[in-house]
Structures are given as structure tokens and as C-alpha cells.
Design an enzyme around this catalytic site. Sequence first.
Site, PDB file in Angstrom:
ATOM      1  CG  ASP A 173      -3.685   4.546  -1.472  1.00  0.00           C
ATOM      2  OD1 ASP A 173      -2.982   5.553  -1.637  1.00  0.00           O
ATOM      3  OD2 ASP A 173      -4.051   3.804  -2.396  1.00  0.00           O
ATOM      4  CG  ASP A 186      -1.180   1.677  -0.687  1.00  0.00           C
ATOM      5  OD1 ASP A 186      -0.747   2.833  -0.562  1.00  0.00           O
ATOM      6  OD2 ASP A 186      -2.140   1.374  -1.424  1.00  0.00           O
ATOM      7  CG  ASP A 219      -5.996  -0.189  -4.262  1.00  0.00           C
ATOM      8  OD1 ASP A 219      -5.166   0.731  -4.081  1.00  0.00           O
ATOM      9  OD2 ASP A 219      -6.778  -0.201  -5.236  1.00  0.00           O
TER      10      ASP A 219
END
Length: 636
Positions: free
Chosen positions: A328, A527, A523
Site C-alpha cells: 500500500d 488494506d 496500514d
Amino acid sequence: MTTATAPPVPRQPAMLFLRSRDGIITLATVVAIIVHLILWFGVGLDGWARDWPLVAIVVVGGLPLMWEVLKSAIATRGGADTLAAVSIITSVLLGEWLVAAIIVLMLSGGEALEEAASKRASGTLDALARRAPTTAHRLRGRSILDGTEEVPVEDIAVGDLVAVLPHELCPVDGEVVEGHGTMDESYLTGEPYVVSKSKGSEVMSGAVNGDTPLTIVASRPAQDSRYAQIVGVLREAEENRPGIRRLADRLGAWYTVIALSLGALGWAISGDPVRFLAVVVVATPCPLLIGVPVAIIGAISLAARRGIIVKNPGMLENASKVRTVMFDKTGTLTYGRPVITEIHTGPGFAEDEVLALAASVERYSRHPLANAIRDGAAERDLPLPDVTEVSEKPGQGLTGMVGGRHIRITNRKTAHQIDPASREHIPVTPSGMESIVLVDDAYAAMIRLRDEPRASAAEFIAHLPRMHDVDKLMIISGDRESEVRYLADRVGIGEVHAGVSPEGKLAIVEKHNQRGPTMFLGDGINDAPAMAVATVGVAMGADSDVTSEAADAVILDSSLERLDDLLHIGARMRRIALQSVIGGMALSIIGMILAVFGLLTPLMGAIAQEVIDVLAVLNAARVAVVRGPLSDFDGK
């Protein structure tokens, strides 16, 4: 009163050992063997007069162990510990009570050591549970002046008013309705500073209040609080069965066949069933029963010392085999700490004036952009005026009263709704993040921000293919194409997926799972689905309960150096665990062959197996002992 105290000293391994059922059996077996030897060599007794302590311990201690072994064997279709049960039964049938007692000692001692080490490794969970708030001061009326009553934290309902006294643990999640102070949330979030709290500020269960009493309204019951979620996630992780232990079961299945075949061969050659007993005794697979758990526990401990919480121990085996790594954008390859790149002011406003007003209100916000605005004001050494009231509600942005002026920090859409004239003054921005500041509902400034890549990100991206055989790297983000491409170009990643929804991230990970083991790093809550389906899911930081729950491991300080540590820890654990298993089994097979030809008696075989066990455990324990650097990546 639930005050903030240091966590109690963890229980020592010996205490943990003796408090378990298997530990008690182990101690009783040692005593029985000693009494037997005294009766034999000291008093000169023979027969039942000297064997009764062994018979008692085999019946009382051995039967429960054998029942557990048989249940495990049925569940795993025959595993490593099946041989132990066969050895005990054979010893009893042949009247070899000392051999049977030694096998009980091996089994119970191994189980007790594993249980004690597991409890020792779960010290974080124990500390969280012991530190959990247990009582709360519920208001009798609408104000703390009306008095309070101390009640169990479980009795607090949503909407109850609760007084949080100085230096007390906040008992439930809620919102401040009266008071102005600070709370230390570092134990929950890892952020090494206190957070200001005022009317409208959110508070978390488990945070430590400062010097000023606060009145909060409970927003969630204690069992649903952030603190309870953290404890629940760690408890669930403790119950996960490691994947490499299943590998040990598979190895044990064919190893059991070999041992029984050699035992039958020895019996056939000699015509003596004692030869069969000697073979199966030396074959008792304690390297599988003890060595693998010790290696796993050592890896978990080693990871914890480096700020990595391993939630699913099975991921340690897979981490070293990952070939596709997906990131990410925010908080993984970037710091997750945006910096101000531009301040565009509205008519009649100055940059420093608006920045000081915005930073004053942002002191009470946990929004990702709040730190950047506060840091920007600090860099300019701007004095921050006092805030008399603050509120941050979904869809309304952050609002506060500063020196009699109403400050609102929001997005472009809300700003246009509140002040239609702002459409003419707010510039169009092709990329980056922004906060719109309104003063008394008039456009005052647009603060542009951008999340910069970590200093070590480019070097780490180059390091993965070179040192860990990773052959595919990509960024998968919900951000705009321009932002994601900007980061990818800076760190050296060619494949980019921008504007992707959580469902889209999940689909991309599932697609790449078909070509081999994958790792997803994120985080944020969005996700979590991708992290859960990836071969290895890693959460960078512990700010999101949902993300941490979906992850196999959590890197508390969000550093790429710790991620490299995790990859090396996984490879080290797998390598040393297999060394212990295969090495111990090889030594046992040598002993079995000697026993087939009568060169080892059952008692000698039991002693030889104990020596092999010690060697296997000592080797497995090396996982936690690292001399010199573990990682070969230096991001400095």
C-alpha cells in the site's frame, strides 16, 4: 480506583512449568524414579517392592498423556508422538517399568516445557490483560460535583458519564464532555507522546490520564473497546496452530512407519520382543515434539525484541518463500506523515495567522494531516492561541473556538457548501492532499500536503530482489494515479495500481497468489481484506485494530529495516527447525539400527533418546540467540 501502574513482573519459567499439569507429572515422575532407585540400590529390594513407584506414575501420569497422544494421532492420522504411546504400552507389557517411566518423563517434560515457553512468549497478552481497566467512576448526576460511584467496568453502558481521575487508566472508549488535559496513549498506539484532550476529543480505553480530571461519555461498552480488541487479537493469535508444526506431523507419519518396521525387523531377527521395545524407545520422536515448538517460540521472542508482533506463527515459514511483494502507499513506503508543501490564503488572511489558528485546533485531532499542520507551525515557531471548545464529528470536519473566532478545518466540498464564494478562491490542484481552513465560515486558506517516501525506501526496493529473491514488486493504492506514480518513480517500482478499492486490492492479491507466495504490506482498514488473503500479511504500525487483526505480523514502528528483520527471522526459524527435526531423526535412526542388532537395550535406548532430545532442543534454541546483526539491510 484503576490507576496506571507498571505491569507486574512476568512469572518465571520454573513457576510456569510447575503450574501446568504436565509439569506436575514431570516432577512426580522424577520423584518416582528416585524412590525406585533408592529402593533398588539403597535398600536392596526387588520385584514389586521396588517397582511400585514406577507403576504408580505410569498409571497415574502415563494414562492421561497416552489419551492425549491417541486423540492427537487420530486427528493427524498418525503423528510423531504415536511412537511414544507404542513405547509405553510395549514397556508395560514386557514389565520394563523404568523404561516406561522415562518415556513418561520425556513426554510430560516436553509438553510442560512447550506450555511454559508458550506462556512466556505470550507475556504481552498477559501484561495487557493484567493492565486492563477493571473499575470506573460513574457519575451519579450530570456533573462530577454530584458525586461518583465506583462500579465494575463491565457495568458501564453507552451514554454513561464517567470521571477519569488524574493518572488513572481510561476505563472505556468515549468522548470528553468536560475538562481539558492530556492522555498518554503510547501503550496503545506506539506514539511516544501525550495527546491533548478537550471537550469533543475522543479517548481510548487503556490510555493514561494526565494531571487533570476529565469527564467522558462512554461511546462503547468495555467489551467492545479498542483495548478489548487488542487483547482479543493477541489471544486469537496465541491459539493459531503453526504451519511448520503440521510439517512435523507429516514427517512424523513416515518416521513412525520406519521405526515400527525396524522394530519388527529386530524382533523377527532375534525372536525377542525386547528388541522391538529397544527400537521404538530410541525412536521416540522428541525432536519433533519439542524441537519445532522451541524454534517457533524462539523466533516469536526474537521478533518481539525487534518490535514485531507475530500473530500467526505459520507465516514465519512462508516469509522466506515470498516472491511477490505488494505495498500500500501510505505508511509503508512513505512515513505516513505528510508535510506542508504550500499554503494558499484567501482574501484578508496571512499564512502565519491561518496556520497558527489551524494548528491550535489540530492539537486535539488524530487525523493523519493534523501532525503535519502542527509540525508546520512549530517549524515557523508560531505561538498557538488557546482553544476553548473543540469538536470533530464525521462529515463536519474539525471545529474549534480560538480567541472568539470559529475555526473549521474541512475538505473542499464542505467548504464550497458553507462558503460558496470559496469556489472562486480555492485553486485547483492536480495532486496531493489538502485541508481547507474556514475562519468564521469564510475561506481563509488551503494547506497542501504530500506524504514523502521514506529515506530508505528506494534502497529497500532494490534490496528485495537482490537478497531475498523477490521477482515482482508493485504498489496497490486507493490514492490518485498521479500520487501513486510519483511515489513509484521515487522508489523504483514499475507496476502501479491506483484508485483501487478494498475489493480490487483483494482481487489483485488473489490473482498473484496463483503464481506463488505473496506478501502484502499495509496500514489502513481498507488494506485488511488483501492482507488477510495474502500468503503473508504485514501491518505497518498498530493504529488500526481491523488491520492488525487481519495481519499475520505487526511491525510496531513501521520501519522497513524491521521488515527485513522479519524476512530473516522467518528464514532462520525454518532452517534451524528443520536442522533439529532432520538431525534428531537421523541420530534416532542410527540408534534404531543399533537396537535392531541388539547393541542398545531399552534402557540404553531411552538414555540415548534423552541425549538426542537435548541436542535437538539446544539447536532449536539457537533461533532466539543472534550474535551480530540479523538483517543485511542498512537503511541509514
